[in-house]
Design a protein around this motif. Structure first.
Motif, PDB file in Angstrom:
ATOM      1  N   LYS A  88       0.823  -1.184  -0.096  1.00  0.00           N
ATOM      2  CA  LYS A  88       0.106  -0.148   0.000  1.00  0.00           C
ATOM      3  C   LYS A  88       0.881   1.325  -0.116  1.00  0.00           C
ATOM      4  O   LYS A  88       0.712   2.142  -1.125  1.00  0.00           O
ATOM      5  CB  LYS A  88      -0.885  -0.106   1.225  1.00  0.00           C
ATOM      6  N   LEU A 111      -8.858  -5.069   1.513  1.00  0.00           N
ATOM      7  CA  LEU A 111      -9.922  -4.416   0.719  1.00  0.00           C
ATOM      8  C   LEU A 111      -9.320  -2.768   0.983  1.00  0.00           C
ATOM      9  O   LEU A 111      -9.538  -2.107  -0.182  1.00  0.00           O
ATOM     10  CB  LEU A 111     -11.116  -4.736   0.682  1.00  0.00           C
ATOM     11  N   ALA A 114      -6.213  -2.197  -1.107  1.00  0.00           N
ATOM     12  CA  ALA A 114      -6.500  -2.309  -2.466  1.00  0.00           C
ATOM     13  C   ALA A 114      -7.284  -0.925  -2.783  1.00  0.00           C
ATOM     14  O   ALA A 114      -6.840  -0.531  -4.005  1.00  0.00           O
ATOM     15  CB  ALA A 114      -7.456  -3.355  -2.651  1.00  0.00           C
ATOM     16  N   ASP A 115      -8.248  -0.436  -2.160  1.00  0.00           N
ATOM     17  CA  ASP A 115      -8.946   0.885  -2.591  1.00  0.00           C
ATOM     18  C   ASP A 115      -7.953   1.949  -2.614  1.00  0.00           C
ATOM     19  O   ASP A 115      -8.256   2.798  -3.464  1.00  0.00           O
ATOM     20  CB  ASP A 115     -10.414   0.797  -1.354  1.00  0.00           C
ATOM     21  N   ILE A 118      -5.945   1.932  -5.591  1.00  0.00           N
ATOM     22  CA  ILE A 118      -6.756   2.344  -6.864  1.00  0.00           C
ATOM     23  C   ILE A 118      -7.145   3.906  -6.730  1.00  0.00           C
ATOM     24  O   ILE A 118      -7.062   4.417  -7.754  1.00  0.00           O
ATOM     25  CB  ILE A 118      -8.107   1.609  -6.938  1.00  0.00           C
ATOM     26  N   LYS A 329      -8.663  -2.587 -10.239  1.00  0.00           N
ATOM     27  CA  LYS A 329      -9.813  -3.085  -9.662  1.00  0.00           C
ATOM     28  C   LYS A 329      -9.939  -4.697  -9.890  1.00  0.00           C
ATOM     29  O   LYS A 329     -10.687  -5.380  -9.328  1.00  0.00           O
ATOM     30  CB  LYS A 329     -11.125  -2.321 -10.790  1.00  0.00           C
ATOM     31  N   ARG A 332      -8.289  -6.133  -7.271  1.00  0.00           N
ATOM     32  CA  ARG A 332      -9.202  -6.242  -5.895  1.00  0.00           C
ATOM     33  C   ARG A 332     -10.350  -7.320  -6.038  1.00  0.00           C
ATOM     34  O   ARG A 332     -10.538  -7.772  -4.901  1.00  0.00           O
ATOM     35  CB  ARG A 332      -9.746  -4.895  -5.699  1.00  0.00           C
ATOM     36  N   ARG A 333     -10.633  -7.551  -7.123  1.00  0.00           N
ATOM     37  CA  ARG A 333     -11.837  -8.770  -7.058  1.00  0.00           C
ATOM     38  C   ARG A 333     -11.327  -9.980  -6.714  1.00  0.00           C
ATOM     39  O   ARG A 333     -11.727 -10.539  -6.079  1.00  0.00           O
ATOM     40  CB  ARG A 333     -12.113  -8.663  -8.691  1.00  0.00           C
ATOM     41  N   VAL A 335      -8.424 -10.353  -4.704  1.00  0.00           N
ATOM     42  CA  VAL A 335      -8.271 -10.290  -3.353  1.00  0.00           C
ATOM     43  C   VAL A 335      -9.542 -10.702  -2.665  1.00  0.00           C
ATOM     44  O   VAL A 335      -9.589 -11.283  -1.579  1.00  0.00           O
ATOM     45  CB  VAL A 335      -7.635  -9.090  -3.016  1.00  0.00           C
ATOM     46  N   GLU A 336     -10.714  -9.931  -3.021  1.00  0.00           N
ATOM     47  CA  GLU A 336     -11.998 -10.136  -2.402  1.00  0.00           C
ATOM     48  C   GLU A 336     -12.310 -11.669  -2.315  1.00  0.00           C
ATOM     49  O   GLU A 336     -12.945 -12.155  -1.218  1.00  0.00           O
ATOM     50  CB  GLU A 336     -12.843  -9.363  -3.008  1.00  0.00           C
ATOM     51  N   HIS A 357     -15.988  -4.190   4.397  1.00  0.00           N
ATOM     52  CA  HIS A 357     -14.635  -3.977   4.795  1.00  0.00           C
ATOM     53  C   HIS A 357     -14.231  -4.526   6.138  1.00  0.00           C
ATOM     54  O   HIS A 357     -14.843  -4.264   6.839  1.00  0.00           O
ATOM     55  CB  HIS A 357     -14.050  -2.481   4.561  1.00  0.00           C
TER      56      HIS A 357
END
Length: 359
Positions: A88, A111, A114-115, A118, A329, A332-333, A335-336, A357
């Motif tokens: 991060k 998440l 990641a957010d 992004i 993104k 991120r998908r 990782v989710e 989150h």
């Protein structure tokens, strides 16, 4: 046209590499060989390691901290190849400093992280690409092209296996699960192949020697239910013998230390990808060995294969102002889904997506 003439027509892209572990070394090596790209600096908390990698691949500078790389106006882009939970800060700060970023998979282990990455890339208008190398590996790409052509019909089911050796989990001291370290490749792959969104994740794990030593499961099986009706299954773990792909010579026979298989079945056809062994096998005093011919083979003193294609794609995105094949993104998908699988493994119940989150 001569290669030197092609280089003259390209905009030079000057890069730095943050993290000089095994894969950071590979990034440095490939950048040093790409036409129109200059490896400027390497950073690692281990100063000796940063100095060694920088010297080996002709970087002009090395640092024991990543901040000086971001302060340099003569660096256009960085690869962030730090441990999974340490992505991060360098990624966010790199975007703020006006650098394009390639971050190794997984993009993050939360998440929230990641957010933040992004958001930083979007706010500063910089490329953020996630290093999901399978999207640049010919066999996997051929299956994707078959799916997109319609020759398999509508995808109904996909299975992907990626089992690593005990040597791998010992090397990283169990800092993340096999789901997040190995299975993240296959999660991204099945998201790419099957399309749509995952609605539900169920995971069962085996906990034996690896779990007792490192606190992460030995093996996990993951079942994904997609909103479009498709199913995906992933097998991943650390339990292969330590001697799996443990040879030292020939030096250019880079070991690929995983047992892998992929299967996709559609309404009108199926596709399969299976290795090892690769197409070349040897046997000597070290035993049987099968070099990596796919991801990063060394040929005539240069690195070829998927890693070269991936890093060249990142450079092309910078030069041409285009979006990468694997966006933040997309990362991120994956990782989710991985987080949902880890949670399901713990509670032994299906987990619905999307996650909140911090779930």
């Amino acid at each position: 046209m001569l290669r030197s003439q092609v280089v003259l027509q390209m905009k030079e892209v000057r890069v730095g590499v943050i993290g000089a572990g095994a894969f950071g070394e590979t990034h440095s090596m490939v950048y040093s060989e790409l036409p129109g790209v200059t490896l400027v600096a390497v950073a690692d908390l281990n100063a000796d390691r940063a100095r060694e990698v920088a010297a080996r691949f002709g970087a002009e500078s090395w640092y024991d901290d990543w901040a000086p790389i971001l302060e340099r106006d003569d660096i256009d882009a960085v690869s962030v190849v730090t441990p999974e939970d340490k992505h991060k800060e360098p990624v966010v700060e790199a975007a703020k400093a006006g650098k394009h970023v390639l971050v190794e998979k997984p993009i993050a282990t939360s998440l929230e992280d990641a957010d933040a990455m992004i958001r930083a890339a979007e706010q500063n208008g910089k490329v953020l690409m996630v290093g999901h190398i399978l999207r640049f590996t010919p066999g996997y790409v051929q299956i994707k092209q078959a799916i997109d052509s319609g020759s398999l019909g509508e995808p109904m089911w996909a299975y992907s296996r990626r089992n690593g050796s005990l040597a791998q989990v010992k090397r990283i001291s169990g800092r993340v699960s096999a789901i997040m370290f190995l299975g993240i490749h296959d999660i991204d792959l099945l998201l790419w192949y099957l399309g749509g969104e995952v609605e539900r994740v169920f995971c069962e794990s085996v906990r034996k020697e690896v779990s007792r030593s490192f606190g992460v499961p030995d093996f996990s099986w993951i079942l994904l239910k997609f909103g479009n009706g498709a199913l995906g299954s992933i097998e991943t773990g650390w339990g292969l013998p330590e001697k799996w792909a443990d040879w030292k010579i020939p030096g250019d026979w880079g070991a690929f230390a995983a047992d892998i298989e992929v299967e996709v079945i559609g309404t009108r056809g199926a596709a399969y990808f299976d290795f090892p062994p690769m197409m070349v096998t040897g046997c000597d005093s070290e035993g049987f060995k099968f070099p990596d011919l796919i991801h990063r083979p060394r040929m005539h003193g240069r690195t070829e294969g998927a890693i070269k294609i991936e890093l060249q794609h990142f450079i092309d995105c910078i030069r041409d102002g285009k979006q990468p094949l694997v966006s933040g993104k997309d990362g991120r998908r994956a990782v989710e889904v991985a987080l949902a699988a880890e949670k399901s493994s713990k509670i032994r119940e299906p987990v619905k997506l999307p996650l909140s989150h911090g779930f």
